[in-house]
Scaffold this active site. Structure first.
Site, PDB file in Angstrom:
ATOM      1  N   ARG B  40     -21.655  -3.306 -23.197  1.00  7.11           N
ATOM      2  CA  ARG B  40     -22.169  -1.957 -23.446  1.00  7.11           C
ATOM      3  C   ARG B  40     -23.490  -2.009 -24.208  1.00  7.11           C
ATOM      4  NH1 ARG B  40     -21.132   3.020 -22.226  1.00  7.11           N
ATOM      5  NH2 ARG B  40     -19.306   2.245 -21.152  1.00  7.11           N
ATOM      6  N   HIS B  43     -26.008  -2.769 -21.662  1.00  8.39           N
ATOM      7  CA  HIS B  43     -26.171  -1.542 -20.865  1.00  8.39           C
ATOM      8  C   HIS B  43     -27.108  -0.550 -21.563  1.00  8.39           C
ATOM      9  CE1 HIS B  43     -24.650   2.551 -19.651  1.00  8.39           C
ATOM     10  NE2 HIS B  43     -24.824   2.030 -18.471  1.00  8.39           N
TER      11      HIS B  43
END
Lengths: 211, 211
Positions: B40, B43
């Protein structure tokens, strides 16, 4: 790397950071007009890649500051960028920040049209009757929609800050917006983010104080 | 790099991004327990450096999720991180996010003591009577102060997310907090930011939904 604590007064931390950045940039020449923005983005990210990836249309910084001076508003695609922008400094010039991402009408429009809330946010921005600077830090779909609105003559932003981050259509959207006939500041490639978007707006604002 | 637009439905963009990240990580093995958080952060930043720089104390993710399950609150040093954290998901578990940086008493305390508002914010957090996760995305001084509070037994966080970004005492502060006897997730080096802090909290929250 120095693992002793460096004793710097709170009010001097930013100045000291900028000194370190200048030092590490070394012989690297930044365009004078854009240096404020590039250095502030590096300050925000500790990522020197931005010295290479930030692209500016001719006189983008000057044009953006002129628009801010006239009270331009900022439209952004994330609440984080809105939180990070110096709203007091902007307010002193008569501007404010809009982020429509959490608005109920935007959520409904996105659902009905099978699109993203970022796209619906850009549609909503068409109703604003002020000079506008767009600061897109998250959604490539926002940038693509904005390109369509510009090309079809529905809007004419004073500046588009195109710094979404990510892996799907991010590079595409950034290259696209640089083909529109409006001033831009774009971080080429995948990197960017709401922090970068806010840093660019703040660099524009802080630089005005100096003049 | 592909400059055609990739047609991905809005609801599939994140899944597609995560696929690309997994693909580009290639043979690189991430610790299963920490993979959610690392992916994440990548990301959020499009920066694969974090696969190398993110450090986790033993069972940090598991302990943090257990604390969130018990309704832990988040204390952060930036309004941007507060804006980026999924407050609805956190609220469903009984937690909320605190950022004291703009509080008048914090500004006054910092001024009186010649310190940063981040330090005064950490002092103010001592009064919170709940399990706490600290998410520090900006100020190394916050992390240093937190270390002092921990070492002197004034507070015992469930987790410290130590991801300030920058050039002055950032590396020092991160290395220091990893020596405290509390669970941590730290981005070693200069990089980090409020976006990274928020991404880590959200990765912890979203991972709980899966179990």
């Amino acid at each position: 790397m120095n693992l002793e604590m460096e004793h710097v007064l709170p009010q001097d931390i930013e100045r000291r950071s900028m000194e370190i950045i200048a030092q590490e940039l070394g012989d690297r020449r930044l365009d004078d007009a854009n240096a404020d923005v590039i250095k502030r983005v590096i300050h925000t990210t500790a990522d020197f890649d931005y010295a290479d990836t930030l692209c500016f249309s001719p006189s983008a910084v000057e044009k953006a500051r002129a628009a801010l001076q006239r009270g331009a508003d900022i439209v952004t695609d994330t609440q984080m960028a809105k939180a990070g922008i110096n709203k007091q400094r902007l307010g002193n010039l008569g501007g404010q920040v809009h982020c429509f991402m959490s608005d109920e009408d935007v959520a409904n429009a996105a659902k009905e049209q099978g699109t993203t809330r970022a796209v619906a946010s850009m549609d909503k921005a068409l109703s604003l009757q002020k000079p506008l600077i767009f600061a897109i830090g998250n959604a490539p779909t926002a940038l693509i929609r904005l390109y369509e609105h510009i090309q079809e003559g529905r809007i004419r932003p004073e500046l588009v800050i195109g710094v979404p981050v990510g892996f799907v259509n991010v590079v595409y959207a950034k290259e696209l917006i640089m083909q529109a006939d409006v001033p831009f500041i774009v971080a080429r490639g995948r990197k960017g983010g709401s922090n970068v978007a806010a840093a660019i707006v703040n660099a524009l604002l802080y630089g005005m104080g100096k003049r």
